[in-house]
Every structure is written in structure tokens, then in C-alpha cells.
Design a protein around this motif. Structure first.
Motif, PDB file in Angstrom:
ATOM      1  N   ALA A   1      24.153  20.374  49.774  1.00 18.38           N
ATOM      2  CA  ALA A   1      23.674  21.560  49.059  1.00 18.38           C
ATOM      3  C   ALA A   1      24.487  22.793  49.438  1.00 18.38           C
ATOM      4  N   LEU A   2      24.815  22.928  50.714  1.00 19.35           N
ATOM      5  CA  LEU A   2      25.616  24.066  51.158  1.00 19.35           C
ATOM      6  C   LEU A   2      27.025  24.003  50.577  1.00 19.35           C
ATOM      7  N   GLU A   3      27.616  22.821  50.601  1.00 18.58           N
ATOM      8  CA  GLU A   3      28.963  22.663  50.053  1.00 18.58           C
ATOM      9  C   GLU A   3      28.970  22.976  48.558  1.00 18.58           C
ATOM     10  N   LYS A   4      27.936  22.555  47.858  1.00 16.90           N
ATOM     11  CA  LYS A   4      27.810  22.809  46.424  1.00 16.90           C
ATOM     12  C   LYS A   4      27.767  24.320  46.142  1.00 16.90           C
ATOM     13  N   GLU A   5      27.157  25.071  47.072  1.00 14.21           N
ATOM     14  CA  GLU A   5      27.071  26.521  46.933  1.00 14.21           C
ATOM     15  C   GLU A   5      28.334  27.242  47.409  1.00 14.21           C
TER      16      GLU A   5
END
Length: 192
Positions: A184-188
Motif C-alpha cells: 500500500a505504501l509503495e502504491k502511494e
């Protein structure tokens, strides 16, 4: 005594507020502090500082959830003491012992951006807001497990015993949650 009554005592500047807080939340606050600090004296001072902080902060603050508010206060105080202790040990060249805090840091290292990257890419408050939103996407049981492990610092063994699960099952569940957080962090756009 109910929390609303205790908060009212603080607002009236009645010293009974402190004794009622201690009676109701001392064990809770001590357990949070002990998970972060390894020294009994430091833990005791941290818990005492929590009562002083409550007295000095209420009013003007009026916590909706006194338990959560005290938990945040004692956790932040313990983390400050932990960081100061680590800095002192580095200054004199001593080895830093592997506390429960070090174990938590190692586990979260794989999915939380390094502080220097966060400072360059996004404000810490944005990261906190993102984490709050992400936590709301989890099933309640996963959210509670994640927070108890990584906010309260509870041991996997404790969590497993309480849930009637094996340590391995709880550890796997936590690893899956960390992996989801990392994605999720990488996606953001966070660099891990």
C-alpha cells in the motif's frame, strides 16, 4: 469511577483526579512503558511523568477516550526516554541491548519508509494520516492485532496465548499485514 468523571475532576483541578487515574490505569500505562523501556526505574519515572502530563494537559485538553489518551502519552514519553538512552549509549560507544523496541523496529523496517526518505518525500503527518486510513481497511481483528503489536509493543507470545493461536500463526498473520502495508505504501509512492 467512569472516565468522564475523572476528566471532570481534572477540569475542577481536584487532585483526586490523579489518584483515580492511577487506580484505574496504572497497570495499563506501566505495561506500555515496560514494553519500550527495559529499566524498571525508567519505567516508573515514565509512568509518574504520565500523571504529571495529564495534570498539566487537562484542561485545556478534554480527552474523549481517557485510556487511549493516556496510552498515547505514556508511549510517547517512553519512546522519548528510549531515544535519549540510545543516544547516550552511542555517545559513549556502548552496545545497545536488544530490547522489545529493537525487535519491533526490525519487524517494521521492511515496510515503513526510512525516516530520511519520508522527510524528503512526504510530511510525517501525511504518513500518519495514510496509516490511519490503511488501518481502517483491515478487518477489526487484524487492525487490533497490528496496533497491539506495533503501537502497544505486545509480544507475539502474549498475543498468541490470548487468542488461543500458535505463535507461528500470529507471526505469519503479522508478516502478511506488514507485506500488505508495504504494498500500500509503495502504491502511494513511498520508497521503502
Amino acid at each position: 469511577m467512569e472516565d468522564i468523571q475523572i476528566v471532570a475532576l481534572y477540569w475542577q483541578r481536584d487532585e483526586a483526579a490523579i489518584s483515580e487515574t492511577i487506580q484505574k490505569y496504572e497497570n495499563y500505562c506501566r505495561s506500555i512503558s515496560e514494553r519500550i523501556l527495559t529499566d524498571a526505574r525508567e519505567t516508573e519515572e515514565c509512568v509518574s511523568d504520565t500523571w504529571l502530563k495529564a495534570w498539566n494537559s487537562i484542561p485545556p485538553q478534554r480527552p474523549d477516550n481517557l485510556k487511549a489518551w493516556l496510552g498515547r502519552v505514556v508511549r510517547n514519553l517512553a519512546l522519548d526516554r528510549y531515544r535519549r538512552s540510545r543516544a547516550k549509549k552511542r555517545d559513549v560507544g556502548a552496545e545497545v541491548s536488544c530490547s522489545g523496541m529493537e525487535e519491533l523496529r526490525r519487524e517494521m523496517w521492511e515496510c515503513i519508509p526510512a525516516p530520511e526518505n519520508v522527510e524528503h518525500e512526504m510530511d510525517r503527518q501525511e504518513l500518519a494520516a495514510f496509516l490511519n486510513v490503511w488501518l481502517r481497511t483491515l478487518k477489526e481483528s487484524d487492525c487490533v492485532l497490528f496496533l497491539r503489536r506495533y503501537w502497544n509493543g505486545e509480544q507475539v507470545k502474549e498475543l498468541a496465548e490470548e487468542r488461543g493461536e500458535s505463535e507461528g500463526a500470529v507471526a505469519k498473520r503479522l508478516a502478511r499485514l506488514r507485506k500488505r502495508l508495504k504494498k500500500a505504501l509503495e502504491k502511494e509512492g513511498y520508497r521503502i
